[in-house]
Scaffold this motif. Structure first.
Motif: not given
Lengths: 587, 774
Positions: A263-279
């Motif tokens: 769960d801990q890891a998943d939370e971190l993963r989710e944060t990493n997925q939720s910030i997005r760069v548009f290009y």
């Protein structure tokens, strides 16, 4: 019959046969050229993998050959320029050349001489273009530019990409666009933060979840074994039942821990997925990437020389210290380097004592006669026996017979369940196989250096009352130590580069764990391992996009070659040093 | 010193402080033994490799062993045919009263053993079935009535493992209705039935009232009713008796129901093809024409229903197979094997049984049996029987022999033959494999169920030698020229630099060379083969021309080129030549390798197309030519080092003598040094050869690994070493493939060991000779 002694005046042509002397130098030049070319090629192609090069943006003519899926604008790195004759193109593409207006193909000879240049461009973004490399004809290019703002991004999947970042979208929906002054700093910051989150995830996955998984697997196997006993025997003894309860309890507890960490890891993963760069791509189409998938980026067209060196250094370090991704296509090669190192170490530990003892026996103990001579020839010849034969022997003897015996003695549970421990290829067996392969190398080198110890030294020692062993131990071995070392280094060089036998006794393309790690008993001799040489074979030949993999393979090759050249050079220098010393001390 | 010491010793005992310490002696003694044991042990271990490899391949050359297992009394059970389940533990007996009887032959002493039990297939009761036949391949029995009807009984065997006590096989039976075929009151002599999915075919031989044998065929089709299982419906009937001369005696259908093969009483074999609307006689053969007896005694299919084993009255045995003929472009029946020697019984086979597991079959007479292997034609086992055989059967798993003798006893034997398909012929002989048009050497180790393993070592040896020869063609000239120049003419200071460079080159991992060969060089030169030719041609010529010009220049120009440094002046010139040749390649191609496009009439210069048109061989990306170049990289340093050593070590006095007599440096080198060091040079070549033979990675990566036997330099091959690397990781331990690969390894080992020994002995001799001179 030829008498030309009288014809040696200053005006006469060169001495007899001088032409042929020059002719023989052809061999040397060719040989040297091959060596230098080979090393040069590997050095250049290997280094260029790390060196950041400017990114060019190409505007293409509409409707030209090079346009791909309607895109007329590409950004990428020019990998090579090649001149192809029209004839080649004609044969390949079966097109009629008359149609090409700028080419005046003058019959068949004209075609052969007329060439057009093509650029092989690394455009990246496999997900978008299908292949990482595209070909553009020189004549199709309208304009090239080197945009300042383009970035080269290393991504988690699908290789590198070139694009212009537009805006960053945060978790709460707020955005920073490129018009904002802080945009570039923000981009830097979020990518750095994502990296630290990723390393946290990695730590959880590897350091914390890994051992738990391992224990669960072990316990489950014990449990399955008990269940099997129950089915065949009808019922379990009380001790066995208690054991089963203990196992079930422990597994449940471990599973709880496991889920917590996950769960801990998943939370971190989710944060990493939720910030997005548009290009924006070079052609203006839009795309986006989660910050967790954007590993690193730099502005290739803004770098000065020193910054390039810095980027190259970082890339090099990440390559040698990172773990592979995407079926070895990207990421680092640390496990392969480490596997090669540990395997070579095991080999050296195994080969040195045996090799040295045999050499001492042959030189100091055995009665020199036809038999010993024959044995010496046999040992020498063993060095010429194909390495794959040793691999076959290693598989048949070490893995199946020795490994099978160890399994049936100590790991009978696992063996019965069809998961052999030592009865399958592993780093120990690979080390031993290579030890056998290199035994002749060590024996020959040691023997040579022992025989170089002057007879007088031995006789002097014996005359002073030393025993035979004392003589050997205190005089012969120290004197021949550099020679033994030379043999060992040569054996290591050979061991590090040998691949064929390893393919049979335990090397794998992707090993889940390192052979040495933090879980008890720390050194796992039964584990399969990765190897630099096999990595080259695997990435070059088994990967889905082998053209894109070639630069990686060159980089790996560079590291392997560097390792082997260093080992060999040190052996050669050591040997020359000994020879010099012996020359001086000869009686 | 020895003549004085005894007196001294007697006179004064050695003081204890001069005596060697006990522990020192003890340790010395210990080390003596330890080193001796260790040294001898290591040497023994090295021999052990050879012994181990040999030991692993021994089973490949052994025959089968057959041992008596048990004898069971069948009482008064009437038996007209027999069969067995796929696990060889539940033989079944077909009775003429229309029942199937099973006998549980494993675990006879356990209470769950079912003994002899009967199952009724549900055929109409109260009838006799004078004709019965059981096909062990399809698990089906055919019952023929006295009134011209037949039924097919399909047996399905299910394997269960009740409560961990070993396998129990449970038979299940489905029966077709009685179908009419041929004459209403004709006596059946033979019936065969094939169910190839939608197309089904039954053919029967019957005797009519006058005693004439006639042959009939009935086709069936499958109807799918709205509800329930598909129903087999009788379609059409044909009489085939008039398609050939004589009377039909034997009859077999191929598995796809396309062909009927008929053997006649006048010793002819007919291949009747099923075509739309009837049958035609495709082919007539006299299999035993000109033999001791031309009468066919038996005719049976091997598993796969493609190959017939025929025997005649004299016991001679042949195999005929159906294969695709290239001449006629359709399938024909042709003789593929003749089994030697003939059956020792002196008469045709009294019984025949094959196993679906492989190509082994059991034949023999009343008191004699043999197991043969069709592929290799070898007799795996033969022996006399102390009973008279009535029915015989080879176990489905090739693990048991079952006989029913005249006293109605079931005699069971176990067969142990783990590697029936091997033997000298399988590895080194030309074999006509099933479905192939001619005898060949082939390697193909896996395939589908009815697959016949092809294990010939010859294509692999061929591939190995092909790779080696191309490598040697490139490496030997370069290495020897370089060694010659380096040892004889080069400045010693430079030589000291060059030798380590070559040594480092020798240690470059071959996986790197293989990668470069396959992924860098192969694509680079695939379109530029003419360029490479041009380089190979132009370099020596340019060098000779350049040398000739230089040699004829007056001394005031020549003096700038210092002896021992020639190669430095040459290097740029050669690079230029090579570059120029590379660039001129396309022109060369356009001039000499012209081909015309048949459609457009356009003339294009293309080596690949030209080569294919001229030689009928393809040009492939991964080929022997590329391999040769990179194998050259691998073996040039080896040959160079050894050859250079042997030439450098020629005693200095030889050189001095020759030079003093006025010979030029070239004359000295070519007529004094070269002959003296010839043995060393030869051994260098041998060792290079040995290394090329065993090289694995380059060949594995750059040859494409197709085991074909062509001499085409632009095609791939598969070598012994690469074959091991490709197949051994997948081979099951102790299996035939596993051991066959060990045989390949042993061949490599023996071959390289032999070559290296010859080379090493020559070098030793040379060294001794040099020593003697010095």
């Amino acid at each position: 019959m030829e008498n030309n002694a009288s014809s040696t005046s200053t005006k006469s042509p060169a001495p007899k046969g001088e032409i042929w002397v020059w002719f023989t130098s052809l061999g040397l030049v060719l040989g040297l050229a091959m060596v230098l070319f080979l090393f040069g090629l590997i050095l250049m192609r290997g280094f260029s993998f790390f060196w950041p090069v400017p990114v060019v943006q190409l505007e293409l003519k509409e409707d030209s050959e090079s346009v791909f899926r309607g895109n007329t604008s590409f950004a990428g790195v020019i990998a090579s320029t090649q001149e192809r004759s029209l004839q080649e193109i004609a044969v390949e593409e079966e097109i009629l050349l008359e149609e090409e207006e700028e080419v005046e193909a003058d019959g068949i000879l004209g075609q052969a001489l007329q060439t057009i240049s093509e650029y092989r461009v690394f455009v990246g973004s496999r997900d978008r273009y299908g292949q990482s490399f595209r070909y553009f004809r020189h004549n199709d290019i309208l304009e090239r530019s080197f945009p300042e703002d383009i970035i080269r991004a290393e991504r988690r999947v699908e290789g590198d990409a070139f694009f212009f970042p537009q805006r960053i979208q945060f978790q709460d929906g707020s955005e920073v666009t490129r018009e904002d002054a802080i945009f570039e700093d923000e981009l830097d910051r979020v990518v750095k933060e994502a990296r630290s989150r990723r390393s946290q995830i990695n730590r959880i996955d590897r350091r914390e979840i890994g051992p738990i998984n391992l224990e669960i697997r072990q316990l489950t196997m014990d449990l399955r074994y008990l269940n099997r006993i129950e089915r065949s025997e009808g019922e379990l003894t009380e001790a066995q039942q208690a054991e089963r309860e203990r196992l079930t309890g422990r597994i449940a507890k471990l599973n709880e821990q496991f889920e917590l960490l996950r769960d801990q890891a998943d939370e971190l993963r989710e944060t990493n997925q939720s910030i997005r760069v548009f290009y924006e791509y070079a052609d203006g189409t839009n795309g986006q990437i989660a910050i967790g998938d954007l590993f690193r980026f730099y502005y290739p067209n803004r770098l000065g020389f020193l910054q390039r060196v810095q980027v190259a250094g970082i890339q090099f370090w990440e390559f040698v210290s990172g773990y592979p991704r995407e079926a070895n296509m990207s990421g680092g090669i640390f496990p392969a380097i480490f596997g090669t190192f540990v395997m070579t170490l095991i080999m050296s530990i195994a080969v040195t004592p045996f090799g040295v003892i045999t050499a001492i026996y042959l030189r100091e103990y055995a009665v020199q006669g036809p038999l010993v001579r024959a044995v010496r020839i046999a040992i020498n010849n063993l060095a010429g026996v194909p390495s794959i034969v040793f691999g076959v022997f290693g598989l048949g003897f070490f893995v199946y017979i020795m490994g099978g015996t160890i399994d049936s003695l100590f790991f009978s549970q696992a063996q019965e369940l069809g998961t052999p421990t030592f009865g399958t290829g592993g780093i120990l067996w690979a080390g031993l196989t290579l030890a056998l392969l290199n035994l002749p190398v060590v024996i020959v080198a040691t023997e040579e250096s022992i025989s170089a110890v002057p007879r007088g030294v031995r006789e002097g020692s014996l005359a002073c009352g030393a025993s035979k062993w004392q003589t050997i131990q205190r005089l012969v071995i120290p004197a021949s130590l550099p020679g033994i070392l030379t043999g060992m280094i040569l054996a290591m060089a050979r061991g590090a580069g040998e691949v064929a036998p390893l393919m049979l006794v335990g090397v794998v393309a992707l090993a889940p764990n390192l052979p040495v790690d933090g879980t008890f008993p720390f050194v796992h001799l039964e584990r399969k391992f990765m190897h630099l040489g096999f990595h080259i074979y695997d990435v070059g030949f088994q990967s889905p996009d082998s053209e894109a993999a070639i630069p990686t393979v060159f980089a790996t090759t560079l590291i392997l070659i560097a390792l082997i050249v260093v080992l060999n050079l040190s052996a050669i220098l050591l040997r020359n040093h000994i020879r010099k010393k012996h020359k001086g001390s000869a009686f | 010193m020895s003549h004085t010491s005894p007196e001294k010793n007697e006179a004064k005992p050695l003081p204890s402080r001069f005596q060697v310490g006990k522990s020192t002696l003890y340790f010395d003694n210990f080390m003596n033994y330890a080193i001796k044991i260790g040294g001898i042990g290591v040497i023994a271990a090295i021999c052990g490799i050879f012994i181990f490899l040999t030991y692993q391949i021994m089973p490949l050359f052994r025959g089968a062993t057959v041992e008596f297992e048990q004898s069971l009394d069948l009482g008064d059970l009437k038996i007209s045919a027999m069969g067995i389940d796929p696990w060889s533990q539940l033989p079944l007996f077909v009775s003429p009263d229309g029942t199937l009887n099973f006998y549980d032959i494993v675990d006879r002493d356990k209470d769950y053993n079912r003994g002899l039990f009967q199952m009724d297939p549900g055929l109409p009761e109260g009838m006799e079935y004078p004709f019965t036949r059981y096909s062990n391949h399809e698990d089906s029995a055919i019952f023929g009535t006295a009134d011209g009807r037949f039924a097919v009984v399909q047996v399905e065997f299910e394997s269960t493992h009740p409560d961990y006590r070993g396998r129990e096989v449970i038979p299940k039976i489905t029966t077709t209705p009685l179908f009419r075929i041929g004459l209403e009151n004709g006596e059946f002599e033979e019936i065969d039935y094939v169910d190839a999915g939608r197309s089904k075919l039954a053919v029967a031989i019957q005797r009519d009232e006058e005693g004439q044998r006639r042959i009939f065929a009935v086709t069936f089709s499958q109807n799918q009713p709205l509800i329930g299982d598909p129903v087999t419906v009788r379609d059409r009937e044909f009489e085939l008796s008039d398609l050939f001369e004589g009377e039909a005696q034997f009859l077999r259908l191929t598995g796809d129901s396309d062909f009927v093969i008929v053997g006649t009483d006048i010793g002819e074999l007919h291949l009747l093809a099923r075509e739309r609307g009837g049958f035609t006689n495709r082919q007539t053969i006299q299999p035993f024409a000109g033999r001791e007896s031309d009468t066919i005694r038996s005719m049976n299919f091997l598993s796969g229903r493609l190959s017939l084993i025929l025997t005649n009255e004299a016991g001679e045995m042949m195999m005929y197979s159906i294969f695709h003929s290239e001449e006629d472009d359709h399938r024909i029946l042709g003789r593929t094997k003749e089994f030697q020697p003939a059956l020792p019984t002196g008469q045709g086979a009294a019984y025949f049984s094959h196993t679906p597991r492989n190509k082994a079959f059991l034949v023999g007479g009343p008191n004699y049996a043999q197991i043969r292997y069709a592929t290799t034609e070898a007799i795996r086992w033969d022996g006399d029987l102390n009973f008279t055989v009535e029915h015989a059967l080879l176990g489905r798993r090739y693990d048991r022999l079952l006989f029913v003798d005249t006293e109605n006893h079931l005699q069971i034997f176990t067969v142990t033959d783990p590697h029936p398909e091997t033997g000298w012929k399988a590895y080194f002989g030309k074999i006509h494999y099933e479905g192939r048009t001619e005898p060949e050497f082939m390697w193909q180790s896996d395939g589908d169920d009815d697959f016949e393993p092809k294990l010939s070592m010859v294509p692999l040896i061929w591939g190995t030698l092909k790779g080696t020869v191309f490598a040697m063609l490139i490496a030997v000239p370069i290495a020897l020229l370089a060694a010659f120049y380096t040892s004889q003419f080069l400045k010693p200071e430079i030589r000291r630099l060059i030798k380590p460079v070559m040594e480092i080159m020798e240690s470059v991992p071959t996986v790197v060379l293989g990668f470069l060969a396959a992924l860098w060089l192969a694509p680079l030169i695939s379109a530029r083969i003419p360029s490479v030719f041009l380089i190979i041609l132009s370099l020596p010529m340019a060098v000779i021309a350049f040398g000739a010009i230089l040699a004829n220049l007056p001394i005031q120009f020549r003096k700038f080129i210092k002896p021992g440094y020639e190669f430095l002046y040459f290097a740029p010139f050669m690079m230029l030549t090579a570059y120029f040749a590379w660039q001129m390649g396309p022109l060369f191609e356009a001039l000499f390798f012209r081909v015309e496009n048949p459609e457009t009439g356009e003339v294009v210069g293309s080596f690949a197309v030209w080569w294919t048109e001229t030689t009928d061989y393809p040009v492939r990306l991964r080929n022997a030519f590329v391999v040769g170049i990179f194998m050259g990289f691998a073996i040039i340093p080896t040959i160079f080092t050894i050859a250079e050593d042997s030439m450098t070590n020629v005693p200095q006095s030889f050189r001095s003598g020759a030079l003093a007599l006025g010979a030029s440096r070239w004359q000295t080198a070519i007529s004094v040094i070269l002959p003296t060091a010839a043995a060393g040079i030869f051994s260098a070549i041998m060792i290079g050869f040995g290394r090329a033979v065993g090289e694995t990675m380059i060949l594995l990566m750059a040859t494409g690994n197709t085991p074909i036997m062509t001499a085409n330099p632009f095609d791939g091959m598969r070598t012994l070493a690469a074959n091991i690397a490709v197949e051994l990781p997948e081979a099951a331990q102790g299996g035939t493939l596993y051991r066959s690969l060990f045989l390949g390894a042993l061949l490599l080992f023996a071959f390289t060991f032999f070559i290296n020994t010859v080379a090493e002995v020559m070098r030793q001799k040379l060294r001794d000779r040099y020593k003697a001179v010095e």
